[in-house]
Design a protein around this motif. Structure first.
Motif, PDB file in Angstrom:
ATOM      1  N   ALA A  77       1.816   2.969 -17.757  1.00  0.00           N
ATOM      2  CA  ALA A  77       2.522   1.863 -17.103  1.00  0.00           C
ATOM      3  C   ALA A  77       2.377   1.944 -15.588  1.00  0.00           C
ATOM      4  N   LEU A  78       2.517   3.147 -15.042  1.00  0.00           N
ATOM      5  CA  LEU A  78       2.363   3.322 -13.590  1.00  0.00           C
ATOM      6  C   LEU A  78       0.930   3.020 -13.150  1.00  0.00           C
ATOM      7  N   SER A  79      -0.028   3.337 -13.989  1.00  0.00           N
ATOM      8  CA  SER A  79      -1.423   3.014 -13.685  1.00  0.00           C
ATOM      9  C   SER A  79      -1.618   1.507 -13.589  1.00  0.00           C
ATOM     10  N   ARG A  80      -1.024   0.769 -14.514  1.00  0.00           N
ATOM     11  CA  ARG A  80      -1.115  -0.701 -14.473  1.00  0.00           C
ATOM     12  C   ARG A  80      -0.436  -1.247 -13.220  1.00  0.00           C
ATOM     13  N   ILE A  81       0.696  -0.662 -12.861  1.00  0.00           N
ATOM     14  CA  ILE A  81       1.405  -1.087 -11.649  1.00  0.00           C
ATOM     15  C   ILE A  81       0.531  -0.833 -10.423  1.00  0.00           C
ATOM     16  N   GLN A  82      -0.131   0.323 -10.385  1.00  0.00           N
ATOM     17  CA  GLN A  82      -1.018   0.611  -9.249  1.00  0.00           C
ATOM     18  C   GLN A  82      -2.141  -0.414  -9.158  1.00  0.00           C
ATOM     19  N   ASN A  83      -2.732  -0.761 -10.291  1.00  0.00           N
ATOM     20  CA  ASN A  83      -3.799  -1.767 -10.266  1.00  0.00           C
ATOM     21  C   ASN A  83      -3.279  -3.101  -9.757  1.00  0.00           C
ATOM     22  N   ASP A  84      -2.085  -3.480 -10.191  1.00  0.00           N
ATOM     23  CA  ASP A  84      -1.485  -4.732  -9.716  1.00  0.00           C
ATOM     24  C   ASP A  84      -1.226  -4.676  -8.206  1.00  0.00           C
ATOM     25  N   LEU A  85      -0.789  -3.524  -7.714  1.00  0.00           N
ATOM     26  CA  LEU A  85      -0.534  -3.380  -6.282  1.00  0.00           C
ATOM     27  C   LEU A  85      -1.832  -3.446  -5.472  1.00  0.00           C
ATOM     28  N   PHE A  86      -2.911  -2.873  -6.005  1.00  0.00           N
ATOM     29  CA  PHE A  86      -4.214  -2.998  -5.336  1.00  0.00           C
ATOM     30  C   PHE A  86      -4.618  -4.471  -5.254  1.00  0.00           C
ATOM     31  N   ASP A 133       0.834  -1.210   0.000  1.00  0.00           N
ATOM     32  CA  ASP A 133       0.000   0.000   0.000  1.00  0.00           C
ATOM     33  C   ASP A 133       0.865   1.254   0.000  1.00  0.00           C
ATOM     34  N   GLU A 134       1.934   1.226   0.773  1.00  0.00           N
ATOM     35  CA  GLU A 134       2.845   2.360   0.825  1.00  0.00           C
ATOM     36  C   GLU A 134       3.522   2.576  -0.535  1.00  0.00           C
ATOM     37  N   LEU A 135       3.941   1.486  -1.172  1.00  0.00           N
ATOM     38  CA  LEU A 135       4.521   1.587  -2.503  1.00  0.00           C
ATOM     39  C   LEU A 135       3.514   2.172  -3.487  1.00  0.00           C
ATOM     40  N   ASN A 136       2.261   1.750  -3.360  1.00  0.00           N
ATOM     41  CA  ASN A 136       1.210   2.264  -4.229  1.00  0.00           C
ATOM     42  C   ASN A 136       1.081   3.785  -4.086  1.00  0.00           C
ATOM     43  N   CYS A 137       1.240   4.280  -2.872  1.00  0.00           N
ATOM     44  CA  CYS A 137       1.197   5.730  -2.648  1.00  0.00           C
ATOM     45  C   CYS A 137       2.333   6.435  -3.384  1.00  0.00           C
ATOM     46  N   PHE A 138       3.517   5.862  -3.313  1.00  0.00           N
ATOM     47  CA  PHE A 138       4.663   6.467  -4.005  1.00  0.00           C
ATOM     48  C   PHE A 138       4.471   6.443  -5.521  1.00  0.00           C
ATOM     49  N   VAL A 139       3.886   5.364  -6.025  1.00  0.00           N
ATOM     50  CA  VAL A 139       3.607   5.299  -7.465  1.00  0.00           C
ATOM     51  C   VAL A 139       2.599   6.390  -7.835  1.00  0.00           C
ATOM     52  N   GLY A 140       1.615   6.622  -6.975  1.00  0.00           N
ATOM     53  CA  GLY A 140       0.646   7.686  -7.229  1.00  0.00           C
ATOM     54  C   GLY A 140       1.300   9.055  -7.286  1.00  0.00           C
ATOM     55  N   VAL A 141       2.258   9.294  -6.422  1.00  0.00           N
ATOM     56  CA  VAL A 141       2.990  10.566  -6.443  1.00  0.00           C
ATOM     57  C   VAL A 141       3.790  10.686  -7.743  1.00  0.00           C
ATOM     58  N   ALA A 142       4.405   9.601  -8.169  1.00  0.00           N
ATOM     59  CA  ALA A 142       5.162   9.620  -9.425  1.00  0.00           C
ATOM     60  C   ALA A 142       4.243   9.925 -10.607  1.00  0.00           C
ATOM     61  N   LEU A 167       1.871  11.909 -10.726  1.00  0.00           N
ATOM     62  CA  LEU A 167       1.557  13.345 -10.815  1.00  0.00           C
ATOM     63  C   LEU A 167       2.408  14.031 -11.882  1.00  0.00           C
ATOM     64  N   GLU A 168       3.602  13.508 -12.109  1.00  0.00           N
ATOM     65  CA  GLU A 168       4.513  14.106 -13.093  1.00  0.00           C
ATOM     66  C   GLU A 168       4.621  13.291 -14.373  1.00  0.00           C
ATOM     67  N   ALA A 169       4.091  12.085 -14.370  1.00  0.00           N
ATOM     68  CA  ALA A 169       4.235  11.193 -15.518  1.00  0.00           C
ATOM     69  C   ALA A 169       3.270  11.568 -16.635  1.00  0.00           C
ATOM     70  N   LYS A 170       3.680  11.274 -17.843  1.00  0.00           N
ATOM     71  CA  LYS A 170       2.845  11.554 -19.011  1.00  0.00           C
ATOM     72  C   LYS A 170       2.883  10.352 -19.956  1.00  0.00           C
ATOM     73  N   GLY A 171       1.878  10.255 -20.774  1.00  0.00           N
ATOM     74  CA  GLY A 171       1.856   9.256 -21.837  1.00  0.00           C
ATOM     75  C   GLY A 171       1.996   7.828 -21.371  1.00  0.00           C
ATOM     76  N   GLU A 172       2.893   7.113 -22.034  1.00  0.00           N
ATOM     77  CA  GLU A 172       3.073   5.685 -21.759  1.00  0.00           C
ATOM     78  C   GLU A 172       3.598   5.426 -20.346  1.00  0.00           C
ATOM     79  N   THR A 173       4.399   6.346 -19.822  1.00  0.00           N
ATOM     80  CA  THR A 173       4.898   6.184 -18.444  1.00  0.00           C
ATOM     81  C   THR A 173       3.740   6.212 -17.457  1.00  0.00           C
ATOM     82  N   ASP A 174       2.825   7.151 -17.655  1.00  0.00           N
ATOM     83  CA  ASP A 174       1.644   7.227 -16.784  1.00  0.00           C
ATOM     84  C   ASP A 174       0.795   5.967 -16.921  1.00  0.00           C
TER      85      ASP A 174
END
Length: 77
Positions: free
Chosen positions: A59-68, A39-48, A50-57
């Motif tokens: 990918a981070l969205s998929r990572i967040q779903n996996d962490l949930f 859950d803590e890692l998921n929070c850090f991914v959410g903060v990242a 905030l600055e991510a765009k395009g494919e990076t965002d």
């Protein structure tokens, strides 16, 4: 503004917490530590994100779903 003066869980705090299936385990149980850490890692991914765009965002969205999903799996033995 919400003011919470007293909060009661009606189960008391004996150093235990309740898992998703109702089982009680120690708050220092490795399972609780693992889903807290995910859950803590998921929070850090959410903060990242905030600055991510395009494919990076994306990918981070998929990572967040996996962490949930991981947190939910760890919560239910």
């Amino acid at each position: 503004m919400v003011v919470l003066n007293k909060i009661y869980t009606r189960t008391g705090d004996k150093g235990e917490t309740v898992l998703g299936n109702g089982d009680r385990v120690a708050k220092h149980d490795l399972r609780v530590e693992a889903y807290g850490t995910s859950d803590e890692l998921n929070c850090f991914v959410g903060v990242a994100r905030l600055e991510a765009k395009g494919e990076t965002d994306a990918a981070l969205s998929r990572i967040q779903n996996d962490l949930f999903d991981l947190g939910a799996d760890l919560c239910r033995p």
